[in-house]
Design an enzyme around this catalytic site. Structure first.
Site, short mmCIF file in Angstrom:
data_model
loop_
_atom_site.label_atom_id
_atom_site.label_comp_id
_atom_site.label_asym_id
_atom_site.label_seq_id
_atom_site.Cartn_x
_atom_site.Cartn_y
_atom_site.Cartn_z
N SER A 1 43.09 0.46 69.05
CA SER A 1 44.40 0.14 69.65
C SER A 1 45.26 1.38 69.85
O SER A 1 45.10 2.38 69.16
CB SER A 1 45.17 -0.83 68.76
OG SER A 1 44.49 -2.04 68.65
N GLU B 1 32.25 -7.88 63.56
CA GLU B 1 33.47 -7.85 62.75
C GLU B 1 33.86 -9.27 62.36
O GLU B 1 34.45 -9.53 61.34
CB GLU B 1 34.60 -7.17 63.53
CG GLU B 1 35.75 -6.73 62.66
CD GLU B 1 36.96 -6.29 63.45
OE1 GLU B 1 37.03 -6.63 64.64
OE2 GLU B 1 37.83 -5.64 62.86
N SER C 1 43.70 1.09 60.64
CA SER C 1 43.76 0.68 59.23
C SER C 1 42.92 1.59 58.35
O SER C 1 41.83 2.00 58.74
CB SER C 1 43.30 -0.76 59.08
OG SER C 1 44.18 -1.60 59.78
N GLN D 1 38.72 2.66 62.33
CA GLN D 1 38.42 2.25 63.70
C GLN D 1 39.57 2.63 64.62
O GLN D 1 40.67 2.09 64.49
CB GLN D 1 38.18 0.74 63.69
CG GLN D 1 38.01 0.09 65.03
CD GLN D 1 38.07 -1.42 64.93
OE1 GLN D 1 37.26 -2.05 64.27
NE2 GLN D 1 39.05 -2.02 65.59
N GLY D 2 39.34 3.57 65.51
CA GLY D 2 40.41 4.04 66.41
C GLY D 2 40.35 3.34 67.75
O GLY D 2 39.81 3.88 68.72
N SER E 1 45.33 -11.03 70.23
CA SER E 1 46.38 -11.99 69.89
C SER E 1 45.92 -13.43 70.13
O SER E 1 44.93 -13.68 70.84
CB SER E 1 47.62 -11.72 70.75
OG SER E 1 47.34 -12.08 72.09
#
Lengths: 342, 372
Positions: B119, B234, B151, B116-117, B354
């Site tokens: 961030s 997700e 990741s 998953q691209g 966050s």
């Protein structure tokens, strides 16, 4: 697996809500005028006092049902001792196999026994030790339930006036060495029965606290949208938003763990039910003081006055945290219970 | 309110458990590669089971994914791949017929592993400030930029990439989704060593990466709502994979404490019990939230609450490792394992939005507190 309230359970929550002012308080002034007999009659009239009465060995209502009532009465800061004098008293008498008239009198609202806890508030007092104890519930009663070893006993009062931190639930201290006149009730409790009862006690106290916390947080969220400072509602300040988001999350989780514990009361083995209940109580014990302090903080100056409701929530939460053991007490037990569950 | 399996769920669980036991006995299940494990689960019918029949699934309620992750964790097998559920579904919803024909089957059966691209170095929780750009040149998109926290990029075949294709549009309206073959020239993957000392994630560099014009998912500038739609999947079942991992970690700590007789100390017992409570809270929260989905209730504040509790549970375990081992951990008596576990738990309040962003979302979007 469908961990949501059934339509009947939603209806039960509505019933408790609809009792409103008859069983609860909105501000500290209501406490002086509170009519205990009327409140107790209202609870008896709706059948809520007898939820744990056994019919053919089966409780009339599930652990989840009683949890919903406890949560609703906690949210309304009810001074009616539903938890100690009805739900837990009846559960104890049923587990001991006490005579029906004793139990039916409580369900009908005619008897309102208190519970005598040990001085550390961690569980029922064992009067053999002669250590005295603390009476909860039974506001207008002349007797209480306690243990002599594994035997449930009825301790005769009077016990003297109530006091303590929680303005909605009075406690009476019994000095060590006090002569107590007690008579046995039913058969001695099995270790399994003690576990089941303790699980219900922990779950209902957690539910009461979760209800009170959630109502306090809901109230202060509304207040923060009305209260203007620097020309804007204080709800727009990120510093306050973060405090409230954390308090809200803590309450949500308290409701979740308490729901599971309540379900486990009837559906799981006693050891699992007890572990679930101690887990719920440990979470509540860890977050409750912080939540009610956050609420008082956001109310600002008015939240520090006697006439404001926020300290009534705080006092109720503080007692709930201590009843049947605080966070550390639960954690010590959880460590061993986990290994027992495997 | 029922936390217990229905008769159908119980039957499913029993079948799954028996299958896992056979598998572990025959094949040493935990030793499989990600791809082989994915394929094995697929062949047995467990991947995409909660997709609708129309999507090519079995139409089972999401609680079946709860049971799947619980049983897989119980068997100590590798976690259930999350990509099919959230990226596969997204391609099904937003893809062209051609894209669906090309990607759906291999996404389900594990032939395509996705990364998953999202961030970037300057765009984490504030994802919409991303700067990686895509420019249409002839019949190709040319991609340039850098992504962070990609990741599993080093073992992925394709990337679900967000890039800015409309530089003049408002920031949420200039982003598109691209499906990029990771073998395309110009893609560079570099593992990132995180504070725990291990390489859990990657950074990726995109230098004049040329892909066919048809590899855009949805319309130009329509990527933001697609990405948000994907992220809602997700959460939920994926959280249960997290719970399973945390429970495994807790058992490891428990075993270590017992073996080294650290649990003679009341403080150590409390630290372990505390982590148990916090992880169990996360666990039960997932079950309750999924039940609410099955019952048809809107997700409401579930997302931020789940993510905040996730970080609490993960970091409570990290603290328990440090507190249980104390000076032993700090002086390397355990080969640095406890300190590594501690640092491993720290990003849980940073990634996936966050903790601070979650609190903003919760207060502003769900509790009706105004933005300044």
């Amino acid at each position: 697996m469908l961990a949501v309230p059934t339509p009947e359970q939603e209806l039960l929550a509505d019933t408790v809500r609809s009792l409103g002012a008859a069983v609860g308080v909105r501000n500290p002034q209501d406490l002086d005028a509170f009519q205990h007999e009327k409140a107790w009659a209202a609870l008896a009239g709706t059948g809520l006092l007898g939820l744990r009465v056994r019919d053919d060995g089966q409780p009339e209502a599930s652990g989840v049902d009683v949890m919903i009532v406890a949560q609703g009465l906690g949210a309304q800061l009810s001074p009616a001792p539903f938890l100690a004098s009805a739900a837990l008293a009846i559960e104890l008498l049923e587990l001991a196999g006490a005579d029906r008239p004793l139990i039916d009198a409580i369900a009908a609202g005619d008897a309102q026994p208190g519970l005598l806890l040990d001085r550390g508030l961690t569980g029922l007092a064992d009067i053999t030790a002669g250590d005295g104890g603390v009476l909860i519930g039974g506001v207008h009663s002349d007797h209480a339930l306690a243990l002599r070893g594994n035997q449930v006993v009825r301790v005769q009062g009077p016990f003297g006036p109530g006091g303590g931190a929680d303005l909605t639930s009075r406690t009476t201290r019994i000095a060590p060495g006090t002569e107590l006149s007690a008579t046995g009730v039913g058969e001695p409790l099995t270790p399994e029965a003690v576990r089941r009862w303790t699980a219900l006690a922990l779950t209902l106290v957690s539910a009461d606290c979760a209800g009170a916390m959630r109502a306090a947080v809901d109230g202060v969220i509304e207040y923060s949208k009305q209260r203007i400072a620097y020309g804007v509602p204080i709800a727009s300040f990120q510093a306050l938003q973060h405090l409230i988001a954390d308090a809200f999350t803590a309450c949500e989780a308290a409701v979740t763990t308490t729901s599971y514990a309540a379900w486990a009361i009837d559906a799981a083995e006693p050891v699992e039910a007890l572990l679930a209940a101690r887990t719920a109580k440990a979470w509540v014990g860890a977050v409750a003081r912080n939540v009610v302090e956050t609420v008082m903080q956001i109310y600002g100056g008015i939240g520090q006055t006697w006439e404001h409701i926020s300290h009534v929530y705080a006092r109720r939460a503080l007692l709930d945290v201590a009843l049947f053991g605080d966070e550390n007490y639960q954690l010590d037990q959880i460590f061993d219970l986990r290994r027992e569950v495997g | 309110m029922d936390f217990l399996d229905s008769p159908e769920e119980a039957e499913y669980r029993a079948g799954l458990r028996a299958w896992l036991e056979r598998l572990t006995a025959e094949h040493d299940g935990p030793g499989m590669s990600t791809r082989d494990w994915h394929r094995t689960l697929y062949d047995a019918g467990y991947i995409g089971q909660t997709w609708t029949v129309e999507e090519g699934g079995k139409g089972l309620p999401p609680t079946y994914d709860v049971i799947l992750t619980q049983e897989v964790a119980r068997a100590d097998a590798p976690s259930v791949p999350a990509n099919p559920n959230y990226l596969g579904r997204t391609i099904f919803k937003f893809g062209t017929e051609e894209q669906k024909a090309k990607f759906l089957e291999p996404t389900l059966n594990g032939d395509i592993q996705w990364c998953q691209g999202f961030s970037e170095p300057g765009a984490g929780s504030d994802l919409a400030s991303m700067r990686t750009r895509a420019e249409l040149v002839g019949d190709e998109w040319v991609i340039n930029g850098q992504k962070l926290w990609t990741s599993a990029a080093h073992e992925s075949d394709w990337c679900f990439l967000l890039a800015r294709s409309e530089p003049d549009a408002p920031r949420h309206k200039g982003i598109s989704v691209f499906l990029v073959d990771m073998k395309t020239p110009g893609v560079t993957v570099r593992p990132i060593r995180t504070t725990d000392g291990h390489e859990h994630t990657c950074e990726t560099f995109w230098d004049d990466v040329r892909i066919p014009a048809g590899n855009i998912l949805g319309r130009r500038g329509g990527g933001w709502p697609i990405a948000m739609w994907a992220l809602q999947f997700e959460r939920g079942p994926a959280d249960l994979g997290i719970v399973a991992g945390l429970l495994k970690g807790l058992h490891k700590l428990d075993a270590y404490a017992r073996e080294h007789e650290l649990d003679a100390s009341a403080d150590v017992r409390r630290a372990i019990a505390k982590a148990y409570v916090d992880i169990r809270v996360l666990d039960l929260n997932s079950v309750r939230q999924l039940s609410n989905r099955v019952a048809g209730h809107a997700p409401g504040s579930d997302g931020p609450v789940a993510k905040l509790l996730w970080a609490i549970g993960a970091q409570s375990l990290g603290h328990a490792w440090l507190d249980a081992l104390g000076p032993l951990a700090l002086t390397g008596a355990d080969d640095g394992h406890a300190v590594s576990e501690y640092f491993y738990s720290r990003p849980s309040s940073v990634y996936g939005g966050s903790a601070q962003i979650q609190r903003n979302l919760l207060a502003q979007r769900f509790l009706g507190m105004p933005r300044t």
